[in-house]
Design an enzyme around this catalytic site. Structure first.
Site, PDB file in Angstrom:
ATOM      1  N   ASP A  45      33.953  80.389 116.000  1.00 61.17           N
ATOM      2  CA  ASP A  45      35.311  79.969 115.656  1.00 61.17           C
ATOM      3  C   ASP A  45      36.194  79.793 116.890  1.00 61.17           C
ATOM      4  O   ASP A  45      37.270  79.199 116.802  1.00 61.17           O
ATOM      5  CB  ASP A  45      35.978  81.042 114.781  1.00 61.17           C
ATOM      6  CG  ASP A  45      35.482  81.004 113.351  1.00 61.17           C
ATOM      7  OD1 ASP A  45      34.915  79.980 112.949  1.00 61.17           O
ATOM      8  OD2 ASP A  45      35.663  82.010 112.637  1.00 61.17           O
TER       9      ASP A  45
HETATM   10  C1  GLC Z   1      33.681  86.028 112.830  1.00 63.85           C
HETATM   11  C2  GLC Z   1      33.779  85.114 111.640  1.00 63.85           C
HETATM   12  C3  GLC Z   1      32.644  84.147 111.592  1.00 63.85           C
HETATM   13  C4  GLC Z   1      32.449  83.502 112.923  1.00 63.85           C
HETATM   14  C5  GLC Z   1      32.317  84.513 114.032  1.00 63.85           C
HETATM   15  C6  GLC Z   1      32.234  83.893 115.381  1.00 63.85           C
HETATM   16  O1  GLC Z   1      32.656  86.943 112.613  1.00 63.85           O
HETATM   17  O2  GLC Z   1      33.786  85.816 110.437  1.00 63.85           O
HETATM   18  O3  GLC Z   1      32.867  83.182 110.608  1.00 63.85           O
HETATM   19  O4  GLC Z   1      31.304  82.732 112.828  1.00 63.85           O
HETATM   20  O5  GLC Z   1      33.433  85.358 114.013  1.00 63.85           O
HETATM   21  O6  GLC Z   1      33.420  83.305 115.765  1.00 63.85           O
HETATM   22  C1  GLC Z   2      39.206  85.030 115.768  1.00 67.23           C
HETATM   23  C2  GLC Z   2      38.017  85.897 116.074  1.00 67.23           C
HETATM   24  C3  GLC Z   2      36.774  85.396 115.400  1.00 67.23           C
HETATM   25  C4  GLC Z   2      37.030  85.146 113.958  1.00 67.23           C
HETATM   26  C5  GLC Z   2      38.257  84.280 113.751  1.00 67.23           C
HETATM   27  C6  GLC Z   2      38.567  84.139 112.294  1.00 67.23           C
HETATM   28  O1  GLC Z   2      39.079  83.784 116.330  1.00 67.23           O
HETATM   29  O2  GLC Z   2      37.793  85.999 117.449  1.00 67.23           O
HETATM   30  O3  GLC Z   2      35.741  86.336 115.557  1.00 67.23           O
HETATM   31  O4  GLC Z   2      35.932  84.525 113.383  1.00 67.23           O
HETATM   32  O5  GLC Z   2      39.362  84.844 114.392  1.00 67.23           O
HETATM   33  O6  GLC Z   2      39.688  83.404 112.003  1.00 67.23           O
END
Ligand code: GLC
Ligand code: GLC
Length: 845
Positions: free
Chosen positions: A510
């Site tokens: 993300d």
């Molecule tokens: C968090 C989110 C997941 C995402 C991950 C890496 O665990 O829940 O959807 O893939 O972060 O950013």
């Molecule tokens: C932030 C976190 C990531 C997560 C995301 C969800 O970017 O670092 O892990 O998946 O929020 O919105």
């Protein structure tokens, strides 16, 4: 090294022996509609289905000290005021123990010759939390105590509850219902929370003492606690006197006051019930206003009085110790059943306890909560994730396949006609979340991943014929199979200049925001404008994911071709061939444009520059593309898989697991976005993001390197944690992130519980290391183990078959099956058909 607790595998519990854990160590109550989070000192909260829209009890995230507020019992014994869970009073206890079990928690504390033990659980199919408190006099003389219960109501919407005080402090309303006679039904005393009930809300909550009389109560926080006190010393408790307060606005609470006398050796049980009910709109109000013993906030009886029939029924149902114990027995038996579908006996108790108990338990929890409510997820920000929930269900599908089936349909219903989808949806409404939007180009692939896992587990191809709408819009329904096809095509239709998948807003990571270019701290990286016009940003992670899930799609089409009648055969065959050609093209594109010499590139940015290459100054190598491309076996014949895995070891691995990227980013790169916003070593910037370690581990099994797979597995597996103080969070479940080697405190865990790590590690250990893998045709046996693992037995229920499989590894190999003996006969194949009944299998490696 100091420890704060230990595993009790026989009872499937983690036992905490010191309440001052390095962080609150929590557990989850409930597994269907009514849920609670509970810490080892009884902090936490309850909600119905949706942690944002139906928060039942109030909790303050980010408070000082943290984890203040929960379901508290206070005992005033004349000499001291104390709580069985140590907090909130923090009076030193003579003994303390917290047992977190499968959907229940038992906290026991003792002081001055009194032992107080509380069992917290949500009975099956019940919208209420039971708190069974047992008080025992362990002294030689009789004891008189004053007992106070306490819970604070949330005004339903957990988000506005925290911000809209100009309204909130005027809306709170309660009712108090006392038993009119000792044998009255309901007995005891019940406090009802009915804020906004008289207008649009058709739901209320209640806190009842069901099996004993209360001598007083409080429902107004300020009256109970005092404006200048905290939870640790409510003035009523300290003075030993309830105020019998009735809340009008401000902060409604619920507290019972009970006077208890105990002879030496005597014990008494008190049953408290914290519940939630909904009434039909026409039946909202009491049919018998004027009922005796009812006091309303308004001081008089009127049409705003709740029709309490439903609550009365539940209160009656749980008004005896026998009934409560029976309900607890049912819950435990349900877990016996769930955990009996897959068990291992390996001779290593750490492995056995992860596989047989905690990993499976965590999979159920992530399935229920997605990323919504934990001590790191506030329950207001995120609902269910399209990507997240598809992954979660893979860890859960063997337990209750019917619920996984429903989840797949719910998720697919939020998809758009072009195959894209909402990134999240709210569990209560099941509607896509507009605020978060879509455009995460990995999302569609996960629907294939989840659905195929479901079919392999159940053999239920009929799910593909279900009619599923787009964006929940009635009239737009197509079959689920069609949803899978457009999911596959969403990648095919969104390729970039190197014929690799365009990343969109982001892929699994993300925080790799290649099209957002944000300089404004008031913008969210996740939702700010996505400048994909003219972007060349491509993702190797999606490329690997596409090849992996695309192969599953092709296999599915071929399976369908083999099972359907004449006309459709050709259709599915043609579709399989078409899809295979797209996959072949993707494999070529990866080999040509996605290989950096010793590992797979991570991405191309907006301008078409490489990300995750030795040419880069920082972030030369990333884990996600190594994981997905090795799992998909891309370039294995050319040695790419082995090389990439070696590079992971060399650059990413450390004592606590593999970091996400290396070297960490030390400055902000606007063209990469949030990933470079984190300090080095944390989260997506070179944290040990446990979620993607299993991808590389599965890659190791593709390369048939059992020793390496095992080494990586045990580094992040909770049962192997040595330093609990350093690890900080719960030692019985996976956390999303452990601080990486570039961090200030490598090895420190964060974001425990709600993470795709649970499902992925479940898949890794059961299907790829132990190698017991459901396929369309049955159960494939394909171990890839450390050479030190010489024998293990797995009991696996698949559909109507039950297999007891003993794998023997006399020569200390890492993979390969030499002989399979099924029900006493040597067989040629390594895939066992799920023929109903019990089967004994011996496998020689
Ligand atoms: C968090 C989110 C997941 C995402 C991950 C890496 O665990 O829940 O959807 O893939 O972060 O950013
Ligand atoms: C932030 C976190 C990531 C997560 C995301 C969800 O970017 O670092 O892990 O998946 O929020 O919105």
């Amino acid at each position: 090294m100091k420890t704060f607790g230990y595993f009790d595998d026989k009872n499937r519990e983690y036992v905490i022996t010191d309440p001052a854990t390095p962080f609150p160590w929590i557990n989850y109550l409930g597994n269907e509609d009514f849920f609670g989070l509970i810490s080892n000192t009884a902090g936490g909260y309850d909600f119905y289905k949706d942690a944002k829209f139906r928060r039942i009890t109030r909790y303050r995230y980010n408070g000082v000290p943290m984890d203040a507020g929960g379901r508290y019992f206070y005992i005033n014994d004349g000499k001291a005021v104390w709580s069985p869970g140590w907090k909130p009073c923090k009076t030193p206890l003579d003994s303390y123990e917290c047992r977190h079990g499968m959907n229940y928690t038992r906290i026991t504390g003792s002081k001055n010759g009194i032992e107080a033990s509380v069992l917290f659980f949500v009975p099956l199919k019940t919208w209420a939390e039971v708190q069974k408190l047992t008080l025992r006099n362990t002294a030689d003389e009789a004891k008189k105590l004053k007992l106070f219960s306490f819970t604070e109501w949330c005004l339903w919407n957990a988000a506005t509850d925290m911000e809209n005080f100009q309204r909130n402090w005027s809306t709170g309303e309660v009712e108090i219902e006392k038993a009119t006679a000792p044998d009255a039904s309901p007995a005891g005393l019940t406090i009802y929370h009915k804020t906004e009930y008289k207008e649009r809300r058709n739901h209320y909550a209640y806190y009842a003492l069901t099996n004993a009389e209360a001598q007083g109560y409080d429902t107004d926080r300020e009256s109970f606690i005092g404006l200048y006190n905290g939870f640790e010393a409510p003035q009523c408790v300290v003075e030993g006197k309830p105020r019998n307060s009735v809340a009008h606005g401000w902060s409604p609470i619920a507290s019972h006051y009970v006077e208890v006398e105990l002879q030496p050796g005597e014990s008494k049980d008190f049953i408290f019930l914290l519940g939630y009910e909904e009434n039909e709109r026409e039946k909202k109000f009491s049919l018998t206003p004027g009922e005796k013993g009812v006091v309303t906030s308004l001081g008089e009886l009127d049409h705003t009085i709740i029709n309490k029939e439903k609550a009365h029924e539940v209160i009656k149902r749980f008004s005896t110790v026998e009934a409560v114990d029976a309900a607890f027995g049912e819950l435990c038996r349900m877990w016996d059943g769930l955990l009996s579908k897959f068990t291992v006996t390996s001779g290593d108790e750490r492995l056995d306890r992860m596989v047989n108990i905690w990993n499976q338990y965590q999979c159920m929890i992530t399935f229920c909560f997605s990323r919504s409510a934990s001590f790191f997820e506030s329950g207001v920000g995120r609902g269910m994730g399209f990507r997240d929930s598809n992954q979660d269900l893979v860890g859960f599908v063997h337990q209750i396949p019917s619920r996984a089936r429903q989840r797949i349909i719910d998720i697919a219903s939020t998809q758009f006609p072009d195959g894209g989808c909402y990134h999240q949806y709210q569990p209560l409404t099941k509607r896509g979340n507009n605020d978060i939007g879509g455009g995460f180009n990995d999302d569609p692939c996960w629907l294939i991943f989840g659905t195929v896992a479901y079919i392999k587990e159940t053999g239920d191809f009929s799910i593909l014929d279900e009619m599923v709408p787009f964006d929940n819009e009635p009239g737009t329904e197509v079959t689920l199979f069609e949803h899978l096809r457009i999911s596959f095509d969403h990648v095919v239709n969104n390729l970039g200049p190197h014929a690799l998948p365009l990343i969109g807003r982001a892929d699994w990571n993300d925080c790799l925001n290649l099209n957002c270019f944000s300089w404004d701290p008031n913008e969210s990286f996740q939702t700010t404008e996505n400048n994909s016009e003219g972007s060349k940003a491509e993702s190797l992670m999606i490329a690997g994911l596409f090849v992996l899930t695309g192969k599953q799609y092709v296999e599915l089409c071929r399976q369908l071709a083999a099972s359907v009648c004449c006309d459709s055969v050709a259709t599915y065959r043609t579709e399989a061939d078409r899809a295979q050609a797209c996959i072949d093209a993707m494999v070529e594109a990866v080999k040509k444009h996605g290989w950096d010499g010793d590992w797979y590139l991570r991405a191309y940015d907006f301008y078409g520059n490489k990300i995750g290459s030795k040419e880069c100054e920082e972030g030369k190598i990333f884990i996600e593309s190594q994981g997905f491309c090795t799992m998909a076996g891309i370039g294995q014949e050319d040695g790419m898989v082995d090389k990439a895995l070696d590079s992971c070891k060399r650059y990413l691995d450390c004592e606590h697991g593999m970091v996400l990227n290396n070297p960490a980013f030390t400055r902000y790169y606007v063209e990469m976005g949030e990933i470079s916003s984190y300090p080095a070593g944390y989260k997506e910037n070179a944290g040990i993001f446990c979620h993607n370690n299993p991808w590389v581990i599965i890659g190791e099994t593709v390369a048939r390197r059992g020793n390496d797979a095992w080494e990586h597995y045990t580094k992040i597996c909770p049962a192997w944690i040595k330093d609990q103080q350093l690890h900080k969070v719960e030692p019985y479940v996976y956390c999303q992130m452990v601080a990486g080697k570039d961090a200030a405190r490598p090895g420190e865990g964060k974001n425990s519980w709600l993470t795709g790590t649970a499902a992925w590690n479940w898949l890794t250990i059961t299907q790829y290391i132990l190698g017991i893998r459901p396929t369309f045709d049955g159960l494939e046996i394909d171990p890839c183990v450390p050479e030190t693992l010489r024998e293990y037995t797995v009991r696996r229920v698949l559909r109507d078959a039950e297999f007891e499989i003993t794998v023997k590894n006399p020569d200390g190999r890492q993979s390969g099956v030499r002989k399979v003996i099924l029900d006493g006969k040597v067989v040629e194949q390594t895939t066992l058909t799920a023929t109903p009944g019990k089967h004994i299998v011996e496998v020689i490696m």
